[in-house]
Scaffold this motif. Structure first.
Motif, PDB file in Angstrom:
ATOM      1  N   MET A 172       0.712  -1.160   0.095  1.00 37.64           N
ATOM      2  CA  MET A 172       0.086  -0.001  -0.064  1.00 37.64           C
ATOM      3  C   MET A 172       0.870   1.290  -0.182  1.00 37.64           C
ATOM      4  SD  MET A 172      -2.839   1.113   2.841  1.00 37.64           S
ATOM      5  CE  MET A 172      -3.542   2.855   2.788  1.00 37.64           C
ATOM      6  N   SER A 173       0.656   1.897  -0.959  1.00 39.06           N
ATOM      7  CA  SER A 173       1.482   3.248  -1.121  1.00 39.06           C
ATOM      8  C   SER A 173       1.267   4.458   0.015  1.00 39.06           C
ATOM      9  CB  SER A 173       1.139   3.890  -2.415  1.00 39.06           C
ATOM     10  OG  SER A 173       2.076   5.049  -2.647  1.00 39.06           O
ATOM     11  N   MET A 174       2.156   4.934   0.555  1.00 39.00           N
ATOM     12  CA  MET A 174       1.831   6.078   1.527  1.00 39.00           C
ATOM     13  C   MET A 174       2.550   7.326   1.273  1.00 39.00           C
ATOM     14  SD  MET A 174       2.187   3.994   5.362  1.00 39.00           S
ATOM     15  CE  MET A 174       3.375   2.992   4.836  1.00 39.00           C
ATOM     16  N   ARG A 175       2.134   8.440   1.915  1.00 34.26           N
ATOM     17  CA  ARG A 175       2.858   9.700   1.568  1.00 34.26           C
ATOM     18  C   ARG A 175       3.645   9.845   2.724  1.00 34.26           C
ATOM     19  NH1 ARG A 175      -2.264  13.667   1.180  1.00 34.26           N
ATOM     20  NH2 ARG A 175      -2.721  12.331   2.964  1.00 34.26           N
ATOM     21  N   ILE A 176       4.890   9.840   2.575  1.00 35.39           N
ATOM     22  CA  ILE A 176       5.844   9.827   3.781  1.00 35.39           C
ATOM     23  C   ILE A 176       6.741  11.139   3.563  1.00 35.39           C
ATOM     24  CG2 ILE A 176       7.841   8.457   4.544  1.00 35.39           C
ATOM     25  CD1 ILE A 176       6.852   6.209   3.407  1.00 35.39           C
ATOM     26  N   ALA A 177       6.917  11.776   4.945  1.00 36.89           N
ATOM     27  CA  ALA A 177       7.689  12.768   4.861  1.00 36.89           C
ATOM     28  C   ALA A 177       9.023  12.480   5.650  1.00 36.89           C
ATOM     29  CB  ALA A 177       7.134  13.861   5.560  1.00 36.89           C
ATOM     30  N   VAL A 178      10.085  12.559   4.974  1.00 36.92           N
ATOM     31  CA  VAL A 178      11.432  12.098   5.672  1.00 36.92           C
ATOM     32  C   VAL A 178      12.198  13.594   6.182  1.00 36.92           C
ATOM     33  CG1 VAL A 178      13.676  10.911   5.270  1.00 36.92           C
ATOM     34  CG2 VAL A 178      11.794  10.273   4.175  1.00 36.92           C
ATOM     35  N   HIS A 179      12.209  13.323   7.480  1.00 32.60           N
ATOM     36  CA  HIS A 179      13.097  14.445   8.349  1.00 32.60           C
ATOM     37  C   HIS A 179      14.271  13.885   8.619  1.00 32.60           C
ATOM     38  CE1 HIS A 179      14.233  17.904  10.311  1.00 32.60           C
ATOM     39  NE2 HIS A 179      13.463  17.945  11.152  1.00 32.60           N
ATOM     40  N   VAL A 180      15.190  13.342   8.122  1.00 31.54           N
ATOM     41  CA  VAL A 180      16.422  12.637   8.435  1.00 31.54           C
ATOM     42  C   VAL A 180      17.576  13.308   7.742  1.00 31.54           C
ATOM     43  CG1 VAL A 180      17.805  10.699   8.796  1.00 31.54           C
ATOM     44  CG2 VAL A 180      15.463  10.543   9.034  1.00 31.54           C
ATOM     45  N   GLY A 181      18.631  13.918   8.327  1.00 26.91           N
ATOM     46  CA  GLY A 181      19.719  14.607   7.627  1.00 26.91           C
ATOM     47  C   GLY A 181      20.701  13.685   6.733  1.00 26.91           C
ATOM     48  N   GLY A 182      21.353  14.425   6.274  1.00 30.40           N
ATOM     49  CA  GLY A 182      22.578  13.549   5.764  1.00 30.40           C
ATOM     50  C   GLY A 182      22.257  12.534   4.674  1.00 30.40           C
ATOM     51  N   GLU A 183      23.264  11.824   4.613  1.00 29.11           N
ATOM     52  CA  GLU A 183      23.358  10.605   3.678  1.00 29.11           C
ATOM     53  C   GLU A 183      22.268   9.590   4.046  1.00 29.11           C
ATOM     54  OE1 GLU A 183      26.365   7.191   2.148  1.00 29.11           O
ATOM     55  OE2 GLU A 183      27.351   8.837   2.997  1.00 29.11           O
ATOM     56  N   ARG A 184      22.214   9.422   5.426  1.00 28.38           N
ATOM     57  CA  ARG A 184      21.087   8.534   5.784  1.00 28.38           C
ATOM     58  C   ARG A 184      19.835   8.763   5.445  1.00 28.38           C
ATOM     59  NH1 ARG A 184      19.437   3.592   6.152  1.00 28.38           N
ATOM     60  NH2 ARG A 184      18.136   3.276   8.194  1.00 28.38           N
ATOM     61  N   GLY A 185      19.512  10.232   5.416  1.00 28.92           N
ATOM     62  CA  GLY A 185      18.225  10.782   4.897  1.00 28.92           C
ATOM     63  C   GLY A 185      18.003  10.240   3.622  1.00 28.92           C
ATOM     64  N   SER A 186      18.845  10.545   2.637  1.00 28.51           N
ATOM     65  CA  SER A 186      18.913  10.344   1.303  1.00 28.51           C
ATOM     66  C   SER A 186      18.617   8.773   1.247  1.00 28.51           C
ATOM     67  CB  SER A 186      19.949  10.660   0.642  1.00 28.51           C
ATOM     68  OG  SER A 186      20.606  11.956   0.807  1.00 28.51           O
ATOM     69  N   GLU A 187      19.393   7.940   1.952  1.00 33.82           N
ATOM     70  CA  GLU A 187      19.054   6.399   1.669  1.00 33.82           C
ATOM     71  C   GLU A 187      17.640   6.159   2.124  1.00 33.82           C
ATOM     72  OE1 GLU A 187      21.857   4.740   4.263  1.00 33.82           O
ATOM     73  OE2 GLU A 187      23.590   5.270   3.132  1.00 33.82           O
ATOM     74  N   VAL A 188      16.928   6.599   3.039  1.00 29.33           N
ATOM     75  CA  VAL A 188      15.655   6.132   3.809  1.00 29.33           C
ATOM     76  C   VAL A 188      14.720   6.924   2.409  1.00 29.33           C
ATOM     77  CG1 VAL A 188      13.957   6.763   5.318  1.00 29.33           C
ATOM     78  CG2 VAL A 188      16.206   6.211   6.230  1.00 29.33           C
ATOM     79  N   ALA A 189      14.963   7.936   1.905  1.00 30.89           N
ATOM     80  CA  ALA A 189      14.068   8.507   0.932  1.00 30.89           C
ATOM     81  C   ALA A 189      13.871   7.692  -0.224  1.00 30.89           C
ATOM     82  CB  ALA A 189      14.343   9.985   0.883  1.00 30.89           C
ATOM     83  N   ALA A 190      15.167   7.311  -0.641  1.00 29.98           N
ATOM     84  CA  ALA A 190      15.391   6.500  -1.961  1.00 29.98           C
ATOM     85  C   ALA A 190      14.780   5.071  -1.579  1.00 29.98           C
ATOM     86  CB  ALA A 190      16.720   6.183  -2.230  1.00 29.98           C
ATOM     87  N   GLU A 191      15.062   4.399  -0.524  1.00 32.67           N
ATOM     88  CA  GLU A 191      14.365   3.024  -0.198  1.00 32.67           C
ATOM     89  C   GLU A 191      12.773   3.130  -0.324  1.00 32.67           C
ATOM     90  OE1 GLU A 191      15.420  -0.166   0.287  1.00 32.67           O
ATOM     91  OE2 GLU A 191      17.249   0.759  -0.980  1.00 32.67           O
ATOM     92  N   ALA A 192      12.221   4.227   0.378  1.00 35.19           N
ATOM     93  CA  ALA A 192      10.871   4.422   0.367  1.00 35.19           C
ATOM     94  C   ALA A 192      10.135   4.701  -1.070  1.00 35.19           C
ATOM     95  CB  ALA A 192      10.405   5.973   1.221  1.00 35.19           C
ATOM     96  N   GLN A 193      10.818   5.429  -1.801  1.00 37.53           N
ATOM     97  CA  GLN A 193      10.506   5.575  -3.154  1.00 37.53           C
ATOM     98  C   GLN A 193      10.462   4.408  -4.090  1.00 37.53           C
ATOM     99  OE1 GLN A 193      12.963   8.859  -4.275  1.00 37.53           O
ATOM    100  NE2 GLN A 193      11.139  10.216  -4.519  1.00 37.53           N
ATOM    101  N   ARG A 194      11.555   3.660  -3.867  1.00 36.89           N
ATOM    102  CA  ARG A 194      11.912   2.299  -4.565  1.00 36.89           C
ATOM    103  C   ARG A 194      10.680   1.145  -4.163  1.00 36.89           C
ATOM    104  NH1 ARG A 194      14.460  -2.743  -4.492  1.00 36.89           N
ATOM    105  NH2 ARG A 194      15.196  -2.234  -2.189  1.00 36.89           N
ATOM    106  N   HIS A 195      10.131   1.432  -3.054  1.00 40.01           N
ATOM    107  CA  HIS A 195       9.033   0.611  -2.556  1.00 40.01           C
ATOM    108  C   HIS A 195       7.555   1.219  -2.767  1.00 40.01           C
ATOM    109  CE1 HIS A 195      12.330  -1.452  -0.541  1.00 40.01           C
ATOM    110  NE2 HIS A 195      11.629  -2.426  -0.362  1.00 40.01           N
ATOM    111  N   GLY A 196       7.701   2.255  -3.603  1.00 44.27           N
ATOM    112  CA  GLY A 196       6.228   2.615  -4.210  1.00 44.27           C
ATOM    113  C   GLY A 196       5.566   3.910  -3.482  1.00 44.27           C
ATOM    114  N   HIS A 197       6.334   4.315  -2.430  1.00 47.78           N
ATOM    115  CA  HIS A 197       5.677   5.432  -1.616  1.00 47.78           C
ATOM    116  C   HIS A 197       5.880   6.797  -2.203  1.00 47.78           C
ATOM    117  CE1 HIS A 197       4.783   2.271   1.390  1.00 47.78           C
ATOM    118  NE2 HIS A 197       6.234   2.032   1.436  1.00 47.78           N
ATOM    119  N   ILE A 198       5.145   7.716  -1.968  1.00 49.35           N
ATOM    120  CA  ILE A 198       5.263   9.148  -2.419  1.00 49.35           C
ATOM    121  C   ILE A 198       6.217   9.984  -1.233  1.00 49.35           C
ATOM    122  CG2 ILE A 198       4.194  11.344  -3.024  1.00 49.35           C
ATOM    123  CD1 ILE A 198       1.644   9.549  -3.695  1.00 49.35           C
ATOM    124  N   VAL A 199       7.362  10.476  -1.451  1.00 49.80           N
ATOM    125  CA  VAL A 199       8.351  10.997  -0.480  1.00 49.80           C
ATOM    126  C   VAL A 199       8.604  12.656  -0.581  1.00 49.80           C
ATOM    127  CG1 VAL A 199      10.585  10.882   0.580  1.00 49.80           C
ATOM    128  CG2 VAL A 199       9.345   8.635  -0.265  1.00 49.80           C
TER     129      VAL A 199
END
Length: 400
Positions: free
Chosen positions: A1-28
């Motif tokens: 199920m696709s969700m609208r996700i806000a990512v408030h995590v800095g640096g490279e870790r934040g980019s990794e989390v956002a990319a993984e969320a997008q890869r799994h079909g979520h709107i980031v």
């Protein structure tokens, strides 16, 4: 199920989390600060927020999230952060380095729009006592039962790596030690509230019902209980229960060269909000207590309450309360200790029936003193609403 996700995590870790969320079909959406995140809450642009568990995360952010029904998953990088976040009432806290599968599992178990307001009242009570069998386990079991009877959800943990005894005292199976299993799940990032329920046992009955994470059945298995995993287990239990009571072993020795058998007890004392230190009411028991209690004070992270157990004239003279109080004040600088009168027949019945004292001898003088102690430890609650329904929802599934 696709969700609208806000990512408030800095640096490279934040980019990794956002990319993984997008890869799994979520709107980031990446956000750079709390005001931007709160605005997204108000405009109902997100379903879930994944945020870093830094010191800036506070009630000021949680309140608008609760008001708009936004789920909150927090990435914690240290044990101290986990403890602070749990105090804030956040249940969905995962390790900052956790894989996306672990984060996504937290997204799935987050409470959402139907969640009740967060309570900021969870408390951890460690029960410790020196060698010599001062009655530490009996006190821990009694406190768990009394707090449950005061309409609190309670988890009792046996963290004694030398002689775990909560399970036999309550007639529970200890072949699969719940505490060690929970620690292993925490190590792999798979510990959830549902898992805590699955690996724990129900004890007590009726209003005095509580859950137990049983201890290791053989002392040789102490290596299964790592201090960092202990902290994670405490945090997860605090997320679901009003009170976590932990029975810890007497020995508190450190081993600077590597893993220490007593590291679990030391970790619990440091993480606890309150340490209940139990002394036996006889000359030898008090002497043991006053010798080691300064060391205990150096280890604890919260407040210390001294309990003198089995107070009786036959061991301390005609005025046993005064004698015990005088010894503690003179040799340890302790004033206002809680005195539990001796009631061996009542405790014998409790042991024989493998049940808490409150259910087998409700009018016992010892039980009444322990009830008063539980009242003094009762954590405040943000909403004063009854929690009976919550206890059945959280603590009953998976009864074994």
């Amino acid at each position: 199920m696709s969700m609208r996700i806000a990512v408030h995590v800095g640096g490279e870790r934040g980019s990794e989390v956002a990319a993984e969320a997008q890869r799994h079909g979520h709107i980031v959406t990446r956000v750079s600060g709390h005001p931007e995140l709160v605005a997204a809450f108000a405009e109902r642009l997100v379903d879930v927020a994944i945020v870093a568990g830094d010191a800036a995360l506070s009630v000021d952010l949680l309140a608008p999230a609760d008001a708009t029904g936004v789920r909150m998953v927090v990435l914690a990088s240290t044990v101290a952060q986990r403890r602070r976040l749990t105090r804030l009432g956040l249940h969905e806290v995962v390790d900052a380095r956790a894989s996306w599968s672990v984060i996504e599992a937290a997204l799935g178990r987050a409470p959402g729009n139907s969640a009740e307001p967060r309570s900021f009242s969870a408390v951890t009570i460690a029960v410790w006592g020196p060698h010599g069998a001062p009655g530490r386990t009996s006190v821990a079991i009694s406190l768990a039962a009394e707090l449950a009877m005061l309409d609190r959800t309670v988890v009792l943990i046996d963290a004694d790596t030398h002689a775990a005894s909560v399970a036999p005292a309550l007639g529970l199976a200890d072949g699969a030690p719940g505490f060690a299993v929970a620690c292993r799940l925490a190590r792999s990032g798979e510990l959830t509230s549902a898992e805590v329920t699955r690996v724990s046992e129900l004890a007590g009955a009726g209003d005095a019902e509580f859950r137990v994470l049983t201890g290791i059945p053989h002392s040789s298995r102490w290596t299964e209980v790592h201090p960092e995993n202990v902290e994670a287990v405490l945090a997860e239990c605090r997320g679901e229960a009003d009170v976590v009571v932990v029975d810890v072993g007497a020995s508190l020795e450190r081993n600077e060269g590597g893993a220490a058998r007593d590291a679990a007890a030391i970790a619990v004392l440091a993480a606890a909000d309150v340490v209940v230190a139990v002394a036996a009411a006889d000359p030898l028991g008090l002497a043991r207590f006053v010798r080691i209690v300064p060391h205990v004070r150096d280890l604890i992270g919260g407040s210390l309450i001294t309990v003198v157990n089995r107070v009786r004239a036959s061991a301390l003279g005609a005025r046993p309360r005064e004698q015990a109080a005088s010894a503690l004040a003179r040799f340890a600088g302790i004033h206002g200790a809680v005195m539990i009168p001796d009631d061996r027949p009542a405790f014998d019945v409790a042991m024989l029936e493998a049940a808490p004292l409150a259910t087998v001898a409700p009018r016992s003088a010892a039980r009444l003193a322990l009830r008063d102690l539980a009242l003094s430890l009762l954590p405040p609650r943000a909403d004063h609403a009854p929690r009976r329904r919550d206890r059945r929802r959280v603590l009953t599934p998976g009864r074994r």
